[in-house]
Every structure is written in structure tokens, then in C-alpha cells.
Design an enzyme around this catalytic site. Sequence first.
Site, PDB file in Angstrom:
ATOM      1  N   HIS A 127      29.311  37.813  79.630  1.00 35.19           N
ATOM      2  CA  HIS A 127      30.294  37.370  80.628  1.00 35.19           C
ATOM      3  C   HIS A 127      31.667  37.349  79.940  1.00 35.19           C
ATOM      4  CE1 HIS A 127      32.487  34.512  83.196  1.00 35.19           C
ATOM      5  NE2 HIS A 127      31.601  34.784  84.137  1.00 35.19           N
ATOM      6  N   ASP A 205      26.208  31.110  74.947  1.00 36.00           N
ATOM      7  CA  ASP A 205      26.663  30.807  76.298  1.00 36.00           C
ATOM      8  C   ASP A 205      25.418  30.488  77.129  1.00 36.00           C
ATOM      9  OD1 ASP A 205      27.337  30.913  78.957  1.00 36.00           O
ATOM     10  OD2 ASP A 205      28.537  32.754  78.810  1.00 36.00           O
ATOM     11  N   GLN A 208      24.161  30.250  82.347  1.00 36.13           N
ATOM     12  CA  GLN A 208      23.156  30.690  83.322  1.00 36.13           C
ATOM     13  C   GLN A 208      21.749  30.278  82.923  1.00 36.13           C
ATOM     14  OE1 GLN A 208      23.644  31.818  86.218  1.00 36.13           O
ATOM     15  NE2 GLN A 208      25.741  32.557  86.138  1.00 36.13           N
ATOM     16  N   LYS A 231      26.985  24.602  87.698  1.00 34.86           N
ATOM     17  CA  LYS A 231      25.888  25.555  87.904  1.00 34.86           C
ATOM     18  C   LYS A 231      24.526  24.858  87.930  1.00 34.86           C
ATOM     19  CE  LYS A 231      28.210  29.559  85.904  1.00 34.86           C
ATOM     20  NZ  LYS A 231      28.682  30.302  87.077  1.00 34.86           N
TER      21      LYS A 231
END
Length: 412
Positions: A127, A205, A208, A231
Amino acid sequence: MNTASPLDSAVLRADFPYLEELAGGRPLAYLDSASSTQKPRQVLDRMRAFYEHEYANVHRGVYRLAERATEGYESARHTVATFVNAPSEREVIFTRSTTEAINLVAYAWGLQHLGPGDTVLITELEHHANFVPWQFIASRTGAAFRHIPIDDAGELQLDALDGLARDNSIKVVGVGLVSNSLGTINPVEQIAAWAHEQGAIIVVDAAQAAPHRSIDVQALGCDFLALSSHKLCGPTGIGALWGRRELLEEMAPFNLGGEMIRSVGLDKTTFNELPYKFEAGTPAIAEAVGFGAAIDYITGIGLSAIEEHEHELTRYAMARLDELDWVRVFGPPLERRAGIVSFEVAGVHPHDVAQILDWEGVAVRAGHHCTQPLMTRLGVAATTRASFYVYSIAEEVDRLVAGLHKVKESLG
Ligand code: C6P
């Protein structure tokens, strides 16, 4: 879907007020949770109660209300620390988001440690949040900026690692646990072990991954890990960075101002201890409390039940899309894929697909998903993406497929 879900979606769906709004007589089929999740009453109620009964600035007042607010804020830090299995809650820094958490590391660690002759290594799937800050800091410091390539299925080509390490220059590796565009689950433990053999640090990261599977920073063997509250059913404007204590201790601060200082004189300022050294100014207090409530909510459901629920929905979605020979699905096989399905409809621009789906009451994301280098690798400008969470159900996948038939009839 004939597989029994480990979640009682019907009960869970009652927690989400957005499902009371009707789009064309039916609740919206919200299939854009990778972008941001909807919020349950438990989180909204907790934030409202905090604002109504516990609110004051934190770490400043000696009056009881301020102590209560500080307790709420710090207890959220404890919840985040437990959630990622941090050895100490002092290693958890509240940030605005995953993006800010990674910028903090890129600036505060990168400017201090990178220079000509060093290499920053990221992945082709990354990302932009774990790509652009590193590209920028590499160019500021004179370090090289390189990437781990992917194969046609969107999986990292780990056999390229040894070639990338040949000149012994890798100082930092940036990798996402789960790709937001393709759902690829990356083998981060393996990459972390390899990074450490190179003498590099690894920045993960988890934007997600954290909403959907258990995160254990110690088992992953990473040095920094970033996540966002919005999220995982929490509010926007708050995220967290976990970092290894010895690295955080020796890093210079990122933002400067109130709260992050120990003493300020006309000639010199000394800085506060961890984690406050990295939390300048009044923080997002109620949002932190909401973040904690969101973690309580999803851990109450159970991360493994969430993962299994999404796996079954993804299996179902991939099977249904497979019936459509004019739809091409991108990304890895189901076994190494989280609850994200990116696809293209032959001859129709993804934005038109998303527009027609919206008319059918189905919300998906269309675009490059902040992964332009990945789109270039796939040879497309954009994809349409459906993504799932705890409130997603198989009937919504059926509505997606019915909507795609409408897309084909109108534009295909
Ligand atoms: N992805 C998506 O639709 P922030 O915005 O800072 O909370 O999260 C940034 C981010 C970082 N890493 C990954 C893997 C992400 O997926 C995201 C956000 C959204 O895919 C918005 S682009």
C-alpha cells in the site's frame, strides 16, 4: 452458502445501525470493509458515554474527572498492547492512523539510520502508506529503494531475496501482512527472520490483518507494526504503532510540542519517556477509548471465528465469480487469501462497475486502492474490489453477482 458459519451473523448484524438504512427497500450490501468498517453500537455507545461522563484532557489535570479520562485513555493503550501481544504497553504509541505510524518510523528511524550505500526494501504489493514514506526518506538520505517482486498471482517471489541481499546493504524491510488490493497473506515471519539475518529491521503494515486474524508481534519477530482503528469497527483518527523498546528509546521524536517533553529551557529541551515522547499535543482521547472498545468487540467475537467466517465468504464469492467467464479475479488461491476479492469485468471500467452496483444497493471500491505499482504489475489501471467483515453474509455475495449481470447487460 452451505458451510456453517462460525459467527451468528444475524445476531451480530443487529449491532450495526447502518443496516437499518434501506437502499431500494433493502439494507445496503456493504462490501467495502477493507476501506473502512462499519461501527457497532457497542463502540458508539462507549464513545458517547466517555464524552458525557468521563471527558477531560489527559495527563494534565489533578482533578478526578481528568484522572478518569486518563484512565480511559491508558486502558485503551493496555487493550491495544494485549491485542498485538506487545511485551510492554510503553511500546504502544497512539497515532492518527497506520499511515502516520509508518511515517513516524520512516522519519524518526529512517533519517537517523539511512544514508548512501544503504537499501530500503519494500514489496511490489505494498500500500502507498508503506511505500511512499520509504521512497521519500530513501531519496532524502541517498539510500537505494528496491522491491521484492510478485508473481502473476500476486504472491511475493521470495527466491528473489538472496539476489536483493547480495551487496549486504539492506537496512530496513517494509512489508504488509495482508495486501489490501489482492488479499494476499504474506509470509511475514519468514521475511522477518531473513531481514534480521541481513542486519535489517522490519516494519509491518498490519492495517488489513489486525481486523481479521490474531496479531502477535513477538511471534512475527518484527521491529515495528502499524494498525488503524477504523478498519476494525473503531473510530477514524486513531491508530497505533508498536515498536521494539530499544529502537523507540534511541529514536528522535517525530512531532514536537506539549506533552512529549520532560523539561524545556531557553537553550535546551529534554524529552519525555515512552510512549509520551511520540505523542505530542492533545491526543485523540475519545477515539482511543473507542479503539479499545472496538478491540473488545472483535475479540469478544473471536479473531479465529472472524477469520473462518471471512474465509467461507471468500470461498463462496470466488466460486460464484468463477461462474462468470467475463469476470477475471486477481490474486492468490483461497488458502493464502484474506477476505478480499479484486476483479475486472471484461470491457467495463471498474468505476462504471461500481456505479451500477451502487444502483443495485451494493457498495464496492473501484480504483487503484493506493497500490499503483501493483496495478502497473498487473497491467491494469484499476480493479473492482469486494471485501468482507463480521456483518457480511452470503446473500450479499449473491447480490453482488446479480449486480454484475446487470453490469454486463448494460455495458458489457
Ligand atoms: N487502505 C483501502 O481501501 P490508514 O488510511 O492510514 O488508516 O490506512 C492506510 C493503509 C495502510 N495499509 C494498508 C494495507 C491499507 O489497506 C491501508 C488503507 C484502504 O484499501 C484505503 S486506501
